[in-house]
Every structure is written in structure tokens, then in C-alpha cells.
Design an enzyme around this catalytic site. Structure first.
Site, PDB file in Angstrom:
ATOM      1  NE  ARG A  49     -28.792  26.395 -35.302  1.00 55.54           N
ATOM      2  CZ  ARG A  49     -29.311  25.126 -35.389  1.00 55.54           C
ATOM      3  NH1 ARG A  49     -30.901  25.046 -36.043  1.00 55.54           N
ATOM      4  NH2 ARG A  49     -28.595  23.434 -34.864  1.00 55.54           N
ATOM      5  CB  CYS A  50     -30.267  27.905 -28.622  1.00 57.89           C
ATOM      6  SG  CYS A  50     -31.745  27.431 -28.313  1.00 57.89           S
TER       7      CYS A  50
END
Length: 75
Positions: free
Chosen positions: A14-15
């Protein structure tokens, strides 16, 4: 689109993790080389080009055949 010098597989992350990995790996490449970041988090489509603008690196393109983003080292 030319072939990248290296591929960084960040799928499933995930960012901001793909951007952090990009920031760590790009300095290892010679100026002018392209790094392909594979990232399937939808936020990467915004975050990676934005990081390139902020850091003065060239966002080349999003990959045509999957979740890839090509970044060219400019300095």
C-alpha cells in the site's frame, strides 16, 4: 516504451511503500536509466508521478500491460 534497467516489484504494498522503495532504489541506477515500479495500489497512479515532479525525476509512462510505472533518473 523502452525496456527498464531494473524492475521493482511492489505489488501488494500500500502507498506510500512503493514510493519509498522507488526513492531508495533510483539512486542506485545511472543517470538516464529507467526503473519500472510494479504497483497495484490505485494510489500509486497519483503518488509516483507526483513524487517525480517533486524530486525532479522524469515520469516516463504507466505500463501498457499491467500495473507498471516507468521513472527515468535525471540526476
Amino acid at each position: 516504451m523502452s525496456e527498464p534497467a531494473q524492475v521493482l516489484d511492489c505489488r501488494g504494498q500500500r502507498c506510500p511503500l512503493p514510493v519509498i522503495a522507488l526513492a531508495r532504489r533510483l539512486p542506485d541506477l545511472p543517470v538516464g536509466a529507467v526503473l519500472r515500479v510494479l504497483a497495484d495500489d490505485p494510489a500509486a497512479a497519483v503518488d509516483i508521478p507526483a513524487w517525480c515532479r517533486m524530486r525532479g525525476q522524469e515520469f516516463v509512462a504507466a505500463g501498457p500491460d499491467g500495473p507498471g510505472y516507468d521513472v527515468r533518473r535525471t540526476h
